[in-house]
Motif scaffolding. Sequence first.
Motif, PDB file in Angstrom:
ATOM      1  N   ALA A 161      17.559  11.224 -50.650  1.00  0.00           N
ATOM      2  CA  ALA A 161      16.771  11.386 -49.424  1.00  0.00           C
ATOM      3  C   ALA A 161      15.706  12.454 -49.609  1.00  0.00           C
ATOM      4  CB  ALA A 161      17.678  11.749 -48.258  1.00  0.00           C
ATOM      5  N   THR A 162      14.541  12.239 -48.998  1.00  0.00           N
ATOM      6  CA  THR A 162      13.476  13.243 -49.010  1.00  0.00           C
ATOM      7  C   THR A 162      13.308  13.909 -47.646  1.00  0.00           C
ATOM      8  OG1 THR A 162      11.804  11.548 -48.513  1.00  0.00           O
ATOM      9  CG2 THR A 162      12.225  12.055 -50.846  1.00  0.00           C
ATOM     10  N   GLN A 163      13.943  13.330 -46.618  1.00  0.00           N
ATOM     11  CA  GLN A 163      13.896  13.921 -45.287  1.00  0.00           C
ATOM     12  C   GLN A 163      15.282  13.822 -44.667  1.00  0.00           C
ATOM     13  OE1 GLN A 163      11.411  15.619 -43.672  1.00  0.00           O
ATOM     14  NE2 GLN A 163      12.956  16.053 -42.103  1.00  0.00           N
ATOM     15  N   LEU A 164      15.804  14.949 -44.182  1.00  0.00           N
ATOM     16  CA  LEU A 164      17.136  15.001 -43.580  1.00  0.00           C
ATOM     17  C   LEU A 164      17.034  15.642 -42.198  1.00  0.00           C
ATOM     18  CD1 LEU A 164      17.401  16.013 -46.849  1.00  0.00           C
ATOM     19  CD2 LEU A 164      19.765  15.437 -46.306  1.00  0.00           C
ATOM     20  N   ASP A 165      17.515  14.919 -41.187  1.00  0.00           N
ATOM     21  CA  ASP A 165      17.467  15.406 -39.813  1.00  0.00           C
ATOM     22  C   ASP A 165      18.893  15.568 -39.296  1.00  0.00           C
ATOM     23  OD1 ASP A 165      14.592  15.231 -39.690  1.00  0.00           O
ATOM     24  OD2 ASP A 165      14.858  13.059 -39.615  1.00  0.00           O
ATOM     25  N   ALA A 193      12.222  20.343 -52.521  1.00  0.00           N
ATOM     26  CA  ALA A 193      11.441  19.111 -52.462  1.00  0.00           C
ATOM     27  C   ALA A 193      11.758  18.272 -51.230  1.00  0.00           C
ATOM     28  CB  ALA A 193      11.688  18.281 -53.726  1.00  0.00           C
ATOM     29  N   GLN A 194      12.857  18.584 -50.529  1.00  0.00           N
ATOM     30  CA  GLN A 194      13.248  17.815 -49.360  1.00  0.00           C
ATOM     31  C   GLN A 194      12.850  18.531 -48.071  1.00  0.00           C
ATOM     32  OE1 GLN A 194      15.225  17.920 -52.073  1.00  0.00           O
ATOM     33  NE2 GLN A 194      15.218  15.734 -52.537  1.00  0.00           N
ATOM     34  N   GLY A 195      12.571  17.744 -47.045  1.00  0.00           N
ATOM     35  CA  GLY A 195      12.318  18.300 -45.717  1.00  0.00           C
ATOM     36  C   GLY A 195      13.595  18.283 -44.889  1.00  0.00           C
ATOM     37  N   ALA A 198       8.550  21.674 -49.951  1.00  0.00           N
ATOM     38  CA  ALA A 198       7.815  22.779 -50.578  1.00  0.00           C
ATOM     39  C   ALA A 198       7.798  22.550 -52.087  1.00  0.00           C
ATOM     40  CB  ALA A 198       8.475  24.107 -50.244  1.00  0.00           C
ATOM     41  N   THR A 199       6.627  22.217 -52.622  1.00  0.00           N
ATOM     42  CA  THR A 199       6.529  21.910 -54.050  1.00  0.00           C
ATOM     43  C   THR A 199       5.877  23.033 -54.853  1.00  0.00           C
ATOM     44  OG1 THR A 199       4.468  20.724 -53.580  1.00  0.00           O
ATOM     45  CG2 THR A 199       6.506  19.421 -53.678  1.00  0.00           C
ATOM     46  N   THR A 200       4.957  23.775 -54.250  1.00  0.00           N
ATOM     47  CA  THR A 200       4.301  24.870 -54.958  1.00  0.00           C
ATOM     48  C   THR A 200       5.057  26.171 -54.710  1.00  0.00           C
ATOM     49  OG1 THR A 200       2.838  25.423 -53.121  1.00  0.00           O
ATOM     50  CG2 THR A 200       2.084  23.709 -54.657  1.00  0.00           C
ATOM     51  N   GLN A 201       4.808  27.181 -55.553  1.00  0.00           N
ATOM     52  CA  GLN A 201       5.498  28.463 -55.374  1.00  0.00           C
ATOM     53  C   GLN A 201       5.162  29.109 -54.036  1.00  0.00           C
ATOM     54  OE1 GLN A 201       5.617  31.174 -58.750  1.00  0.00           O
ATOM     55  NE2 GLN A 201       5.647  32.937 -57.381  1.00  0.00           N
ATOM     56  N   PRO A 202       3.894  29.136 -53.590  1.00  0.00           N
ATOM     57  CA  PRO A 202       3.614  29.715 -52.266  1.00  0.00           C
ATOM     58  C   PRO A 202       4.370  28.992 -51.146  1.00  0.00           C
ATOM     59  CG  PRO A 202       1.596  29.547 -53.521  1.00  0.00           C
ATOM     60  CD  PRO A 202       2.641  28.830 -54.305  1.00  0.00           C
ATOM     61  N   GLU A 203       4.483  27.651 -51.236  1.00  0.00           N
ATOM     62  CA  GLU A 203       5.217  26.907 -50.215  1.00  0.00           C
ATOM     63  C   GLU A 203       6.706  27.243 -50.261  1.00  0.00           C
ATOM     64  OE1 GLU A 203       2.418  22.875 -49.968  1.00  0.00           O
ATOM     65  OE2 GLU A 203       4.179  22.922 -51.270  1.00  0.00           O
ATOM     66  N   ARG A 205       9.118  29.012 -47.352  1.00  0.00           N
ATOM     67  CA  ARG A 205      10.430  28.561 -46.856  1.00  0.00           C
ATOM     68  C   ARG A 205      11.473  29.667 -46.989  1.00  0.00           C
ATOM     69  NH1 ARG A 205      13.571  22.993 -48.488  1.00  0.00           N
ATOM     70  NH2 ARG A 205      11.762  22.121 -47.378  1.00  0.00           N
ATOM     71  N   VAL A 206      11.459  30.375 -48.127  1.00  0.00           N
ATOM     72  CA  VAL A 206      12.406  31.482 -48.306  1.00  0.00           C
ATOM     73  C   VAL A 206      12.188  32.538 -47.232  1.00  0.00           C
ATOM     74  CG1 VAL A 206      13.140  33.342 -49.841  1.00  0.00           C
ATOM     75  CG2 VAL A 206      12.646  31.082 -50.783  1.00  0.00           C
ATOM     76  N   ALA A 207      10.920  32.829 -46.915  1.00  0.00           N
ATOM     77  CA  ALA A 207      10.622  33.825 -45.876  1.00  0.00           C
ATOM     78  C   ALA A 207      11.100  33.343 -44.511  1.00  0.00           C
ATOM     79  CB  ALA A 207       9.122  34.111 -45.844  1.00  0.00           C
ATOM     80  N   GLN A 208      10.973  32.037 -44.233  1.00  0.00           N
ATOM     81  CA  GLN A 208      11.426  31.495 -42.954  1.00  0.00           C
ATOM     82  C   GLN A 208      12.941  31.598 -42.813  1.00  0.00           C
ATOM     83  OE1 GLN A 208       9.807  27.538 -43.298  1.00  0.00           O
ATOM     84  NE2 GLN A 208       7.970  28.030 -42.114  1.00  0.00           N
ATOM     85  N   ILE A 209      13.661  31.436 -43.931  1.00  0.00           N
ATOM     86  CA  ILE A 209      15.118  31.418 -43.892  1.00  0.00           C
ATOM     87  C   ILE A 209      15.708  32.815 -44.061  1.00  0.00           C
ATOM     88  CG2 ILE A 209      17.191  30.585 -45.096  1.00  0.00           C
ATOM     89  CD1 ILE A 209      15.629  28.006 -45.680  1.00  0.00           C
ATOM     90  N   CYS A 210      15.160  33.586 -44.987  1.00  0.00           N
ATOM     91  CA  CYS A 210      15.713  34.915 -45.289  1.00  0.00           C
ATOM     92  C   CYS A 210      14.965  36.044 -44.604  1.00  0.00           C
ATOM     93  CB  CYS A 210      15.700  35.156 -46.801  1.00  0.00           C
ATOM     94  SG  CYS A 210      16.677  33.958 -47.724  1.00  0.00           S
ATOM     95  N   GLY A 211      13.851  35.731 -43.967  1.00  0.00           N
ATOM     96  CA  GLY A 211      13.069  36.757 -43.283  1.00  0.00           C
ATOM     97  C   GLY A 211      11.879  37.198 -44.111  1.00  0.00           C
TER      98      GLY A 211
END
Length: 613
Positions: free
Chosen positions: A40-44, A185-187, A203-208, A212-218
């Motif tokens: 899967a590439t998208q999980l809800d 790679a998954q949403g 998120a495929t690039t390092q900035p992306e 995501r890490v910042a959104q989850i870990c602060g």
Amino acid sequence: MNKIFTLSPRLANQIAAGEVVERPASVIKELVENSLDAGATQLDVEVEQGGVKLIRVRDNGHGISKEDLPLALSRHATSKIINLDDLEAVVTLGFRGEALASISSVARLRLTSNTGEEESGWCVEAEGRDMEARLAPAGHPQGTSVEVRDLFFNTPARRKFLRTERTEYGRVEDVLKRLALSRFAQGFSLKNNGRVVHSWRPATTQPEQERRVAQICGPAFMENAVHVDIDRAGLRLWGWVALPTFSRSQADLQHFYVNGRAIRDKLVSHAIRQAYQDVLYHGRHPAFVLYLELDPGNVDVNVHPTKHEVRFRDSRLVHDFLFRSLHKALADVRPGNEPSAQEDIGAEADTASELSAQQYSPTEQPGLSFSAQRSEPSAVAERAPSWSPTYTSAGSATSKRPSMGSPASVMPPASDNETVPPLGYAVAQLKGIYILAENADGMVVVDMHAAHERITYERMKEQQQAQKIQSQPLLVPQAMAVSEKEADYADEFADIFVNLGFELERAGPESLLIRQLPVILNRANVEQLVRDVLSDLIEYGSSQRIQQNINEILGTMACHGSVRANRRLNIAEMNALLRDMEATERSGQCNHGRPTWTQMSLAELDKLFMRGQ
């Protein structure tokens, strides 16, 4: 009457559920892992009442065919392994084939799927004592949806152990965050009681990925994290490690993945703790998001029902790789190479990480004046006092210091075409404790004693390693009783003890003789130290305890040999200390893990005084 009888399929599944279905969060973990294994590439994910009333996981993966749907709810039925070779090199997150059967035995489960090869999908439910599957057509796009309602409705004793809705939802959120960190790679999306709470795009690039890490870990974690990517001997370690100054009171920001699987492993924890040993404040915990990749055949994931633990086939190699990689990554962070520069620290990137050391490195002599640091000193620098701190064997600084307060000794900012060192130029000393300096970004404040303590400590460690460890034989060898296993390990790892200045001799099946030990440890509790080292070798295949004990003694010597508070320094002395900090490993923290310097930008200073508002 028979005393032995066969359990009913439902009861057998309910017993198995006790291992894998503890609460709503564990249900979501199993379902999302199945979705990831299905490509899967998208999980809800959607939950109601903390997941007790409803859990729904929907994906766009490969789907399950009509013929396989009834089997999907059977115990020990899986598409992921077929023979023993598959089990010895597992590449999927799930593989036991217990999850859906266990969940359906303690909740009302409905599974709907479509492989994309048919116009409509099919749904299956398991009901009754024998859990017979009931199949029916259902509209569904390609992929799979699993709906779990009324968790533990038929096992009230288990339901009583659940916490409040808020607590159970918090655990659901934590599980999904860990899974979202494992697959960039998954949403992912999470809806709670009808409201979308999280939505993470692929998120495929390092900035992306960092976003995501910042959104989850602060965001504070990412602002204080160093990106590492090291590949060696068939092992790759990449991810982010926080600076020691960004430590935590609890081990609540530690994410470690092996081939994409979140694990909690004693060997991994021990290696990371040792990497931070020299820089972390007592009682604090490091923060990290790290990914270890290796051949699946070299790691056994089938050692625990929840699959949280793994067993490495060469544990000593993995432990040593993790320790050395992170130890070097933390050592390479120094002024001028902070995380804000977002520089990768890798096995082949030593030159990039030592930029400041190349530009402002000390000469052959232990100490040097500020003016010697620069190829074209300004006129004011030429008039500055020619002072050079001299470091004795104990690490103390001595000098013949001229009188303070000469206007000529104050260094002006560098001209526009001149490179400003990362820590800038000293302008004053505050209360005999802090050095105030000006750099390109604003003001730098340095704890004089803490900074000099780290510099002295690192130099003493280098001297001690360069001269090798000085050992002394004991006039009367010290006998110690050990277990046969400990004696065997002392024989097997004799080279480790020899390299660290110890000579151990086996005197019997369960006894050892200490014939030689490092001079610097002549007052230590040597027998206890040897026992601790053997314990580490048995548990982790490696040990740093002897070196840590030596370093603790060197650290004490460095602390007493460093410049003390309330000692007045002139500008040249302060600048010499700043240049040494830029060239010294781990100079951002003293030997006890406290920060040695901080930066205040011009924007921060302007905000304090409301300039521009």
